[in-house]
Design a protein around this motif. Structure first.
Motif, PDB file in Angstrom:
ATOM      1  N   HIS A 170       2.693  -0.966   2.839  1.00 49.96           N
ATOM      2  CA  HIS A 170       2.177   0.036   1.899  1.00 49.96           C
ATOM      3  C   HIS A 170       0.732   0.417   2.224  1.00 49.96           C
ATOM      4  CE1 HIS A 170       5.529   0.594  -0.793  1.00 49.96           C
ATOM      5  NE2 HIS A 170       5.710  -0.720  -0.871  1.00 49.96           N
ATOM      6  N   ASP A 208      10.210  -1.616  -3.353  1.00 49.32           N
ATOM      7  CA  ASP A 208       9.982  -0.403  -4.147  1.00 49.32           C
ATOM      8  C   ASP A 208       9.056   0.560  -3.398  1.00 49.32           C
ATOM      9  OD1 ASP A 208      11.562  -1.358  -6.149  1.00 49.32           O
ATOM     10  OD2 ASP A 208       9.933  -1.823  -7.551  1.00 49.32           O
ATOM     11  N   GLY A 209       9.363   1.846  -3.515  1.00 53.95           N
ATOM     12  CA  GLY A 209       8.512   2.871  -2.937  1.00 53.95           C
ATOM     13  C   GLY A 209       8.867   3.263  -1.517  1.00 53.95           C
ATOM     14  N   ILE A 210       9.901   2.636  -0.945  1.00 57.72           N
ATOM     15  CA  ILE A 210      10.331   2.955   0.422  1.00 57.72           C
ATOM     16  C   ILE A 210      11.533   3.892   0.347  1.00 57.72           C
ATOM     17  CG2 ILE A 210      11.169   2.015   2.609  1.00 57.72           C
ATOM     18  CD1 ILE A 210       8.254   1.301   1.875  1.00 57.72           C
ATOM     19  N   LEU A 217       1.135   3.003   4.810  1.00 60.15           N
ATOM     20  CA  LEU A 217       1.696   4.250   4.291  1.00 60.15           C
ATOM     21  C   LEU A 217       0.702   5.001   3.413  1.00 60.15           C
ATOM     22  CD1 LEU A 217       5.336   3.069   3.436  1.00 60.15           C
ATOM     23  CD2 LEU A 217       4.603   4.486   5.371  1.00 60.15           C
ATOM     24  N   ASP A 218      -0.195   4.257   2.769  1.00 61.77           N
ATOM     25  CA  ASP A 218      -1.198   4.913   1.925  1.00 61.77           C
ATOM     26  C   ASP A 218      -2.130   5.802   2.746  1.00 61.77           C
ATOM     27  OD1 ASP A 218      -0.182   3.776  -0.341  1.00 61.77           O
ATOM     28  OD2 ASP A 218      -1.661   2.147  -0.441  1.00 61.77           O
ATOM     29  N   HIS A 251       8.909   1.017   9.763  1.00 62.48           N
ATOM     30  CA  HIS A 251       8.314  -0.321   9.788  1.00 62.48           C
ATOM     31  C   HIS A 251       9.437  -1.342   9.997  1.00 62.48           C
ATOM     32  CE1 HIS A 251       4.070   0.305   8.634  1.00 62.48           C
ATOM     33  NE2 HIS A 251       4.522   1.408   8.054  1.00 62.48           N
ATOM     34  N   MET A 284       5.206  -6.430   2.938  1.00 64.09           N
ATOM     35  CA  MET A 284       5.294  -5.112   2.315  1.00 64.09           C
ATOM     36  C   MET A 284       3.929  -4.628   1.820  1.00 64.09           C
ATOM     37  SD  MET A 284       8.221  -4.022   2.889  1.00 64.09           S
ATOM     38  CE  MET A 284       7.993  -2.515   1.940  1.00 64.09           C
ATOM     39  N   ARG A 285       3.027  -5.553   1.488  1.00 62.94           N
ATOM     40  CA  ARG A 285       1.659  -5.127   1.149  1.00 62.94           C
ATOM     41  C   ARG A 285       1.029  -4.435   2.357  1.00 62.94           C
ATOM     42  NH1 ARG A 285      -3.289  -6.095   2.103  1.00 62.94           N
ATOM     43  NH2 ARG A 285      -2.809  -7.791   3.563  1.00 62.94           N
ATOM     44  N   SER A 303       9.384   7.143   4.807  1.00 56.14           N
ATOM     45  CA  SER A 303       9.305   5.742   5.226  1.00 56.14           C
ATOM     46  C   SER A 303      10.686   5.110   5.360  1.00 56.14           C
ATOM     47  CB  SER A 303       8.471   4.938   4.226  1.00 56.14           C
ATOM     48  OG  SER A 303       9.023   5.046   2.919  1.00 56.14           O
TER      49      SER A 303
END
Length: 391
Positions: free
Chosen positions: A160, A205-207, A163-164, A127, A156-157, A171
């Motif tokens: 995500h 967070d989460g990347i 990605l969900d 991304h 980022m929302r 990612s």
């Protein structure tokens, strides 16, 4: 997947009026060598390809050469726009260029749509977030406030949300922003909006890996979020920076291992302080004789022709400063002129500005200049006579 993370090329930028294109082209050569030698799969460029929105034709030509060479290399390339770039110009024909394996992302409308790549361990979603001006995206995105944090939070929302839908996909995010925990230098353009420019690292967070651009020094914010910095120094505040790129190995489960690869330094920077005599004679400064030099003189009396003399030893000296203010500046003008002749005022001006009285030759030159500015009655009479004769 092996990733080479670079950013902030600023093609077309000058350094105190010294052209940098030759040095930028040398970095491009280095970049291509690294791609082949390190068997890089993906090159990511996190913004500021150019130094200005309307780049010089030579900078465009160099960018074209770099991207063509990368397209012919073993690596695929993802580029995002920065605050120095024109999103429209950098992103022109990006959909057509995608077919070459070079993916340029400059339109905020595309945020949330990744570049999808694969390796032997499966898919990777890249991304590439273009620089997000809060004023430009606030209304279209319905942001609660005009800030970089609000813009990137919404971006980022969307990331995500994508990605969900891709279970098991690793990612990578490219972002051009000022993220908490990093130190700026003097050469970045301010991107603050109402004083709000900082973005917390928690936004990402989460990347698995976050390739950051904007700041010109390399920084490791977390093991998964890093700035590569600019490949060349663009201000003397960067004299102590290590310049280069991050070589990142993205493992099958999203594990990250990163190594910093130094870029070539075509001409080092040096910041020197001392009296002019010390700078010209001290053997410790011999190693800086081919450097770009910023000199700060500590002489109590400002030396004559200081820059010319400095450049005899340091031919690439670019900036000259003084550690003490010019003597006498700020005194009330009336106290400096009352009861004095024009010749004395001119001589006193030199003494107060420089800290020493003019020499005899300088005084003679000043006197002649003052006399040349005074009324010449004979000349005035001749002018008047010619004016009468012409009627």
């Amino acid at each position: 997947m092996r990733i080479l993370h670079t950013s902030d090329w600023h093609l077309g930028r000058s350094f105190h009026r010294e052209g940098m294109l030759t040095h930028q082209a040398a970095f491009a050569d280095h970049l291509l060598e690294v791609v082949e030698a390190e068997r890089v799969d993906l090159v990511v460029v996190a913004g500021d390809v150019y130094d200005r929105a309307l780049p010089h034709v030579d900078a465009v030509r160099l960018a074209d050469d770099i991207l063509v060479r990368l397209a012919r290399s073993r690596a695929r390339v993802v580029v995002s726009s920065g605050n120095h770039d024109s999103a429209q110009r950098l992103g022109f024909s990006s959909r057509l260029i995608d077919a070459s394996g070079v993916f340029i992302r400059a339109d905020p409308a595309g945020v949330g749509t990744p570049v999808l790549l694969d390796d032997e361990h499966g898919p990777v979603a890249v991304h590439a977030l273009p620089y997000l001006d809060p004023h430009a995206v606030a209304d279209p995105w319905g942001l609660p406030r005009r800030s970089h944090e609000a813009a990137l939070t919404e971006a980022m929302r969307r990331v995500h949300a994508d990605l969900d839908t891709r279970f098991g996909t690793r990612s990578v995010v490219l972002a051009h922003a000022f993220v908490n925990g990093a130190q700026p230098s003097d050469s970045e353009r301010d991107i603050s909006v109402g004083g709000v420019s900082m973005v917390p690292t928690s936004v990402f967070d989460g990347i698995d890996y976050v390739a950051l651009g904007h700041l010109h020094g390399r920084h490791t914010l977390t093991e998964r979020a890093r700035y590569s910095g600019s490949p060349l120094a663009y201000s003397f505040s960067e004299a102590d920076h290590r310049k280069g790129s991050w070589l990142v190995d993205l493992g099958p489960q999203g594990e990250v291992r990163a190594e910093f690869l130094d870029a070539p330094v075509p001409r080092p920077l040096a910041r020197l302080t001392g009296t002019l005599e010390e700078l010209l004679t001290d053997a410790r400064h011999r190693r800086h004789e081919s450097s770009w030099v910023q000199a700060t003189l500590t002489d109590e009396v400002r030396p004559l022709q200081a820059m010319d003399r400095l450049r005899r030893r340091f031919p690439h000296a670019l900036v000259l400063g003084f550690s003490t203010p010019a003597p006498g500046l700020g005194a009330a003008p009336a106290t400096r002129t009352s009861g004095r002749t024009d010749h004395d005022i001119a001589s006193e001006f030199v003494r107060e500005l420089r800290g020493s009285a003019p020499t005899e030759d300088e005084r003679a030159l000043l006197d002649a200049a003052v006399d040349a500015c005074c009324d010449d009655r004979d000349l005035d009479r001749a002018v008047a006579e010619r004016a009468v004769a012409s009627r």
